[in-house]
Each structure stands twice: as structure tokens, then as C-alpha cells.
Design an enzyme around this catalytic site. Structure first.
Site, PDB file in Angstrom:
ATOM      1  N   GLY A  10       0.836  -1.215   0.000  1.00  0.00           N
ATOM      2  CA  GLY A  10       0.000   0.000   0.000  1.00  0.00           C
ATOM      3  C   GLY A  10       0.863   1.254   0.000  1.00  0.00           C
ATOM      4  N   ARG A  71       1.641  -5.358  -5.164  1.00  0.00           N
ATOM      5  CA  ARG A  71       1.671  -6.442  -4.170  1.00  0.00           C
ATOM      6  C   ARG A  71       2.013  -7.681  -4.980  1.00  0.00           C
ATOM      7  NH1 ARG A  71      -0.890  -3.957   0.269  1.00  0.00           N
ATOM      8  NH2 ARG A  71      -2.699  -2.670  -0.216  1.00  0.00           N
ATOM      9  N   ASP A 102       5.362  -4.761   6.838  1.00  0.00           N
ATOM     10  CA  ASP A 102       6.143  -5.927   7.271  1.00  0.00           C
ATOM     11  C   ASP A 102       6.127  -7.061   6.243  1.00  0.00           C
ATOM     12  OD1 ASP A 102       3.495  -6.273   7.834  1.00  0.00           O
ATOM     13  OD2 ASP A 102       3.760  -6.813   9.934  1.00  0.00           O
ATOM     14  N   THR A 125       3.232   2.795   6.046  1.00  0.00           N
ATOM     15  CA  THR A 125       1.840   2.357   5.885  1.00  0.00           C
ATOM     16  C   THR A 125       0.937   3.247   6.729  1.00  0.00           C
ATOM     17  OG1 THR A 125       0.204   0.663   6.444  1.00  0.00           O
ATOM     18  CG2 THR A 125       2.280   0.523   7.620  1.00  0.00           C
ATOM     19  N   ASP A 127      -1.579   2.366   8.089  1.00  0.00           N
ATOM     20  CA  ASP A 127      -2.209   1.563   9.160  1.00  0.00           C
ATOM     21  C   ASP A 127      -1.494   1.722  10.503  1.00  0.00           C
ATOM     22  OD1 ASP A 127      -3.756   0.699   7.069  1.00  0.00           O
ATOM     23  OD2 ASP A 127      -2.752  -1.234   6.863  1.00  0.00           O
ATOM     24  N   ASP A 129       0.730  -0.139  11.842  1.00  0.00           N
ATOM     25  CA  ASP A 129       0.562  -1.434  12.519  1.00  0.00           C
ATOM     26  C   ASP A 129       1.832  -2.286  12.508  1.00  0.00           C
ATOM     27  OD1 ASP A 129       0.645  -1.983   9.834  1.00  0.00           O
ATOM     28  OD2 ASP A 129      -1.089  -3.303   9.820  1.00  0.00           O
ATOM     29  N   ARG A 171      -6.817  -1.709   8.008  1.00  0.00           N
ATOM     30  CA  ARG A 171      -6.825  -3.187   7.977  1.00  0.00           C
ATOM     31  C   ARG A 171      -7.321  -3.720   9.318  1.00  0.00           C
ATOM     32  NH1 ARG A 171      -4.602  -5.998   3.734  1.00  0.00           N
ATOM     33  NH2 ARG A 171      -3.292  -4.300   3.013  1.00  0.00           N
TER      34      ARG A 171
END
Ligand code: F6P
Length: 321
Positions: A10, A71, A102, A125, A127, A129, A171
Site C-alpha cells: 500500500g 503487491r 512488514d 503504511t 495503518d 501497525d 486493515r
């Protein structure tokens, strides 16, 4: 020495300032920078170019990534990783910087195990995360986009005495929704990390509406998959007409904020300097932890799941019951 850079997974705001700094800093350190297009797919297909200053001129303010992203499924297969390695050899590229999450770091770690190509990963990202870093590139810009959108939806909700349910990306992680709920003054915040009680929330909101509340802002993380349920709950139980807004990919674009430009510059500088030191480290990730930049192994990043700080979670207690 020659170092290549690629962006993978992303995309996020901040990638372009990082690419620019990578190229500028490599030249300053007499290292030849290379640009690898289309992420790991471009590595396989040999979409690689020797970088020039003009490739990165005028990109610092642009969202997305001029290198584009992908991706890649093919990179899971050894034959394609071998093809990617041969492409690097053709250009004499010894090392890589990768901006991604990751999953991208794990892919390059396998590449390191196969062919010994050293790399540094820059956590990138929206996110937020990734375990081991307090900050991932792109998060501040995404939060500011969510803030702008939520402020706008609040305006129209107030005009019509409506509820609004704003769904954020992230996500499985509720970080974007949590910080947005806190900073946008939401009444309700629903994220995977927090238990919630719609009965007590409903009681509170109905009483507030009776006492003059005009609108209700509810921020929900996509990972909960509760957006439609919340609309039904607000309409049927709380008794307020409600609209849902799924912010979607708008959160991934936009001009990088000052904070993301600065973080991009620092992340990229640390990454290049580490690779120049040539101390035979395997795959590393440059992280921002407790206000400092440091390097951790891929194993460390993969060792645990990212968790949101308890202090931040505590701030949302009034929005979950
Ligand atoms: O990981 C970044 C992210 O934007 C997530 O928040 C979201 O769930 C996902 O990517 C969307 O992926 P895609 O752009 O492939 O639809």
C-alpha cells in the site's frame, strides 16, 4: 557502491519525499542511487533506472509514489527472486532500501537469505501497525485527511440533525480510527482493540439528544466490519437518521504533511547511512521509537503483533460505553 530503492505494498504520503532524500543523500555520499519501479514486480521485470537529480526534482509535495507500487505474488517463488537478483547484478546494485510494510520486509528478508542482498526497510503504511516502531510514514497525512473529511461530514450532519458513521482504513488495526475519534471529538469509536457496549452508549446518546444534541459522530475502523450495523443501531435504537461515509483510498493519497516530509527525510538518511557503513548486517528496519531513530532486525519486527499504547486506548473510554 550502488543502492536501489523501491516502494512496495500500500502506498502512502511521504514516499516521494523519502525517494528524493534517498537520491540526494546517495549523491552527497558518492553512492550511485538506482530507482526500481513497480515494487517487487519491477525488480523481477528489471524495471530499474540509474537515478538522476532531475528524476526526483519537484516531487517532495506529491502524494503516492513516483516509483509506483505493487503487491507481488511472483516474488514468493524462487525462480522470480533469482530473476530479480540477476537484474540487480546487471546494474551492479549491491543493496536496497524498501519502503513498505512488514510483508514487504519479509519478502526482502527471504531475498537476503537467498542471495545475500542487504537492505534497510522504512516502515511505510497508513495503518501504523508495524511492531517495533511508534510511527510509520504516511500516518500523519492520513490522519489529517480523515480530520478534514470528518469535519466536513460533521457540518452537514449538524445541519440535518443526523448521525454519521465514518469508516476509516487500517486493515485489522484501529489506530487511525482511534486517533481520529479522539481528535475529531467523536461520540462513538468502534475499533478491534476495544470492547464496546451499545446499550449504555445508546442510553447516553438518547438522553443527550433529548437535551438538545443535534448530531452524533461515530468513527469505526474497517477491521471491525461494523459500519452497517452501527448505522442500523443509530437509526433504530438511538433514533437519529444516519448516513455512512466510507473514506476509502482518499486516506492513502494527498500531499504529505510537514511531519511526514520530515520523517521521510530522516528515515531515508538513516537507511542510506546504515547501508554505507557496510557492516554486513542482514535485513534491518529503521524504526522511530521513544523519539529516537534506531535499527531493529526483521525478526524483531515479526516477533509480535503491534499494539496501540494503553494510554491512547484509555482516552477512548467515553466513546465505547
Ligand atoms: O495497508 C494499507 C491499506 O490501505 C489498508 O488500510 C487497507 O485495508 C488496504 O491497504 C487496502 O488495500 P488495496 O489498496 O489493495 O485495496
Amino acid at each position: 557502491m550502488a543502492i536501489g530503492i523501491l516502494t512496495s505494498g500500500g502506498d502512502c504520503a511521504g514516499m516521494n519525499p523519502a525517494i528524493k532524500q534517498f537520491v540526494d543523500h546517495c549523491f552527497m555520499k558518492n553512492v550511485q542511487p538506482y530507482l526500481i519501479y513497480d515494487g517487487l514486480e519491477g525488480l523481477i521485470d528489471g524495471d530499474i533506472k540509474q537515478a538522476d537529480h532531475k528524476d526526483v526534482a519537484g516531487i517532495i509535495h506529491l502524494g503516492g509514489t513516483i516509483l509506483r507500487s505493487s503487491r507481488s505474488k511472483r516474488f514468493f517463488q524462487f525462480e522470480y527472486r533469482k530473476q530479480a537478483f540477476e537484474n540487480l547484478q546487471k546494474h551492479g546494485i549491491d543493496k536496497l532500501v524498501i519502503l513498505g510494510g512488514d510483508g514487504s520486509f519479509r519478502a526482502l528478508n527471504q531475498f537476503y537469505k537467498d542471495f545475500g542482498v542487504q537492505f534497510v526497510g522504512i516502515p511505510s503504511t497508513i495503518d501504523n501497525d508495524i511492531f517495533g516502531t511508534d510511527y510509520c510514514l504516511g500516518v500523519d497525512t492520513a490522519l489529517n485527511i480523515i480530520r478534514g473529511a470528518t469535519d466536513a461530514v460533521r457540518d452537514t450532519s449538524a445541519s440535518f440533525k443526523r448521525g454519521c458513521v465514518i469508516e476509516t482504513m487500517g486493515r485489522d488495526c484501529g489506530y487511525l480510527a482511534l486517533v481520529s475519534a479522539i481528535t475529531c471529538g467523536a461520540e462513538v469509536c468502534i475499533i478491534p482493540e476495544l470492547e464496546y457496549n451499545l446499550d449504555s452508549l445508546g442510553l447516553k446518546l438518547r438522553s443527550q439528544i433529548e437535551h438538545g444534541r443535534l448530531y452524533v459522530v461515530c468513527v469505526v475502523a474497517e477491521g471491525t466490519k461494523k459500519t452497517n450495523d452501527l448505522v442500523q443501531w443509530l437509526e433504530n435504537d438511538v433514533g437519529i437518521e444516519t448516513r455512512a461515509t466510507t473514506l476509502g483510498h482518499i486516506q492513502r493519497g494527498g500531499n504529505p504533511t510537514v511531519f511526514d516530509r520530515l520523517m521521510a527525510t530522516e528515515f531515508a538518511t538513516f537507511a542510506v547511512d546504515k547501508l554505507i557503513q557496510n557492516d554486513n548486517n542482514e535485513g534491518l528496519v529503521v524504526v522511530y521509537k521513544d523519539g529516537q531513530f534506531e535499527f531493529v532486525s526483521i525478526e524483531h519486527v515479526n516477533s509480535q503483533k503491534y499494539t496501540i499504547s494503553p494510554n491512547l486506548l484509555q482516552m477512548a473510554q467515553g466513546m465505547v460505553h
